[in-house]
Design an enzyme around this catalytic site. Structure first.
Site, PDB file in Angstrom:
ATOM      1  N   ASP A 126      42.938  36.898  39.311  1.00 57.40           N
ATOM      2  CA  ASP A 126      43.487  36.431  40.587  1.00 57.40           C
ATOM      3  C   ASP A 126      43.342  34.925  40.752  1.00 57.40           C
ATOM      4  OD1 ASP A 126      44.356  38.902  41.581  1.00 57.40           O
ATOM      5  OD2 ASP A 126      42.290  39.469  42.016  1.00 57.40           O
TER       6      ASP A 126
ATOM      7  N   LYS B 288      49.621  47.937  48.798  1.00 58.41           N
ATOM      8  CA  LYS B 288      49.928  46.936  47.766  1.00 58.41           C
ATOM      9  C   LYS B 288      51.402  47.001  47.377  1.00 58.41           C
ATOM     10  CE  LYS B 288      46.447  45.895  45.015  1.00 58.41           C
ATOM     11  NZ  LYS B 288      45.425  46.033  43.971  1.00 58.41           N
TER      12      LYS B 288
ATOM     13  N   LYS C 114      53.679  43.751  47.763  1.00 56.47           N
ATOM     14  CA  LYS C 114      54.254  43.086  46.576  1.00 56.47           C
ATOM     15  C   LYS C 114      55.740  43.411  46.392  1.00 56.47           C
ATOM     16  CE  LYS C 114      49.897  42.525  44.172  1.00 56.47           C
ATOM     17  NZ  LYS C 114      49.385  41.875  42.975  1.00 56.47           N
TER      18      LYS C 114
ATOM     19  N   PRO D  25      49.445  32.503  40.183  1.00 57.85           N
ATOM     20  CA  PRO D  25      50.708  33.055  40.697  1.00 57.85           C
ATOM     21  C   PRO D  25      50.666  34.570  40.626  1.00 57.85           C
ATOM     22  CG  PRO D  25      51.000  32.051  38.516  1.00 57.85           C
ATOM     23  CD  PRO D  25      49.605  31.725  38.963  1.00 57.85           C
ATOM     24  N   ASP D  26      51.168  35.242  41.646  1.00 56.33           N
ATOM     25  CA  ASP D  26      51.253  36.711  41.588  1.00 56.33           C
ATOM     26  C   ASP D  26      52.583  37.050  40.897  1.00 56.33           C
ATOM     27  OD1 ASP D  26      51.646  39.445  42.028  1.00 56.33           O
ATOM     28  OD2 ASP D  26      50.256  39.378  43.726  1.00 56.33           O
ATOM     29  N   ILE D  27      52.490  37.386  39.622  1.00 54.07           N
ATOM     30  CA  ILE D  27      53.694  37.540  38.796  1.00 54.07           C
ATOM     31  C   ILE D  27      54.533  38.716  39.293  1.00 54.07           C
ATOM     32  CG2 ILE D  27      54.528  37.688  36.421  1.00 54.07           C
ATOM     33  CD1 ILE D  27      51.595  36.903  35.590  1.00 54.07           C
TER      34      ILE D  27
ATOM     35  N   LYS E 170      32.476  20.982  26.496  1.00 57.21           N
ATOM     36  CA  LYS E 170      31.519  22.029  26.868  1.00 57.21           C
ATOM     37  C   LYS E 170      30.564  21.552  27.973  1.00 57.21           C
ATOM     38  CE  LYS E 170      28.034  25.076  25.041  1.00 57.21           C
ATOM     39  NZ  LYS E 170      26.931  25.157  24.105  1.00 57.21           N
TER      40      LYS E 170
ATOM     41  N   ASN F 258      38.313  40.009  32.230  1.00 62.89           N
ATOM     42  CA  ASN F 258      38.001  41.314  32.835  1.00 62.89           C
ATOM     43  C   ASN F 258      37.992  42.365  31.730  1.00 62.89           C
ATOM     44  OD1 ASN F 258      40.766  42.535  32.594  1.00 62.89           O
ATOM     45  ND2 ASN F 258      41.261  40.782  33.897  1.00 62.89           N
TER      46      ASN F 258
ATOM     47  N   PHE G 115      50.975  47.975  38.837  1.00 60.33           N
ATOM     48  CA  PHE G 115      49.779  48.799  38.731  1.00 60.33           C
ATOM     49  C   PHE G 115      48.832  48.393  39.848  1.00 60.33           C
ATOM     50  CE2 PHE G 115      49.274  51.457  34.881  1.00 60.33           C
ATOM     51  CZ  PHE G 115      50.582  51.350  34.429  1.00 60.33           C
TER      52      PHE G 115
END
Ligand code: CTP
Length: 403
Positions: free
Chosen positions: A276, A338, A342, A304-306, A286, A208, A324
């Site tokens: 995600d 959120k 979370k 995993p959502d840390i 390759k 990203n 964030f």
């Protein structure tokens, strides 16, 4: 700024040793006392006389020097300083430190010390990139050794790349950060930063646009308030801050592991733009176009959502967990939801729509969301956002008190 601080400076045997002479001057200009130690190899590059003259102190050279041992034994020498600085930290010195060797004065001091150690690695680019050196560096970082540099650029050997020793001013900044006294002195703060790279095959990955600029600025601002920072970073565009423990990672799964190993912490700031999903069927070699023109099909699994994992910890949860929220629509509303989902204490929300120029840019306009509501901060530089957030974190931890 360093008045009264005692630095034990170990000068290793690299061409960059000449910069260490300037480093001594600059540390003394900040009123630090510099006790120099010089390795045998370093004497090929700078003389003990010049080191001693600039430091205004005796230079220590030999492990088995009877006079030195009678005056100040090597154990005492290793502990009398507030901070040990190794500059230049050559590949050999790094390997000795990682391996726990104690076969000369420098390595013995580094083994015997109970003080923090800051190294300024420098070496030829190929030596820097060598897996053995990278392994050693990872070991040192996991041991809590602080690093500054190396920088990228032309090298004395005629090659180009990472391996140049950090400039004396950068080392002084790192020393200042390592010795900082401030409202966060003695506090350990974990910061995640940068993007993650999720491999598709050995040459392609999903990423990203995060540059790591905001996370880096936050880590720097927290360090300036005296915090001891563990900085877990994906492959960012900006260099990591100086004077902090850096844990470089590539993927979200690696980031989750690094975060786990860096805990406990008093506070944790999750500024990383974590992917995600990762590709479950990433290829080992390759992926080639086939003659029929059929397209590859990627299968994804959730990472995993840390942030959620750390926020939800039953035991050993950091007192303050800051997430964030990168949003493009209904920023405050989505970020408020959120924060609840979370279970973090605060969310720093920002609008990352391309028109804002925030992702990858130098400015940020954030909304701080806490259990008490939301607060819009005016658009300002990422550095200013970082300073303000670091101040708020210091206030919150101060109010939380010691445990
Ligand atoms: N985060 C994390 N681990 C993940 C995903 C996100 O730790 N696997 C953290 C980020 O570092 C950030 C916060 O969670 O502090 C929110 O990230 P964001 O990308 O805005 O939220 P997502 O959970 O990805 O939600 P969505 O993309 O659906 O908005």
């Amino acid at each position: 700024m360093l008045a009264g601080k005692r630095i034990l400076l170990i000068i290793g045997g690299g061409i960059a040793a000449y910069k260490s002479l300037d480093l001594i001057r600059r540390l003394r200009a900040q009123n630090a006392t510099v006790t120099p130690v010089i390795t045998n190899a370093a004497k090929e590059f700078v003389t003990p006389l010049s080191v001693s003259a600039l430091a205004g102190e005796k230079v220590y050279q030999d492990l088995f020097d009877l006079t030195d041992e009678a005056e100040m034994g090597h154990i005492e020498l290793s502990r009398a300083a507030d901070l040990i600085v190794v500059a230049p930290a050559t590949a050999d010195l790094c390997a000795k430190m990682a391996g726990g060797h104690a076969n000369d004065l420098a390595s013995t001091l580094l083994m015997a010390t109970d003080k923090r150690v800051l190294i300024a690695p420098t070496m030829n680019v190929r030596m820097w990139q060598h897996p053995a050196n990278q392994r050693n560096l990872a070991t040192l970082q996991a041991d809590g050794i602080l690093t500054v540099g190396p920088n990228e650029g032309d090298m004395a050997c005629g090659e180009f790349g990472p391996g140049r020793m950090a400039e004396p001013d950068e080392i002084v900044d790192a020393v200042t950060a390592a010795l900082a006294t401030g409202p966060l002195a003695g506090r350990h703060v974990l910061v995640t930063s940068g993007p993650t790279h999720e491999p598709i095959d050995p040459v392609r990955y999903i990423a990203n646009r995060s540059s790591g600029a905001q996370g880096t600025a936050i880590a720097q601002a927290l360090a300036a308030l005296g915090a001891d920072i563990t900085f877990v970073t994906g492959p960012a565009d900006v260099a990591p801050p100086s004077g902090v423990t850096v844990m470089p990672v590539q993927t979200a799964v690696e980031m989750a592991e690094a975060v786990k190993s860096a805990l406990p912490a008093d506070a944790a700031v999750f500024a990383a733009a974590v992917a995600d999903w990762h590709v479950v069927n990433a290829a080992q070699s390759k992926i080639k176009k086939d003659a029929k023109g059929s397209l590859p099909v990627l299968k994804f699994a959730e990472n995993p959502d840390i942030l959620a994992q750390v926020s939800g910890m039953k035991k050993g949860r950091p007192k303050l967990v800051v997430g964030f929220a990168a949003e493009t629509d209904n920023v405050t509303q989505n970020a408020t939801a959120k924060r609840k989902r979370k279970k973090c204490d605060w969310i720093v929300a920002n609008d990352v729509s391309p028109s804002t120029g925030i992702m990858g840019g130098s400015e940020n306009a954030v909304t701080l969301i806490t259990k008490d509501g939301s607060q819009d901060w005016p658009r300002m530089s990422k550095r200013q956002v970082a300073d303000r957030l670091a101040g708020a974190i210091a206030d919150a931890l101060g109010a939380a008190g010691d445990t």
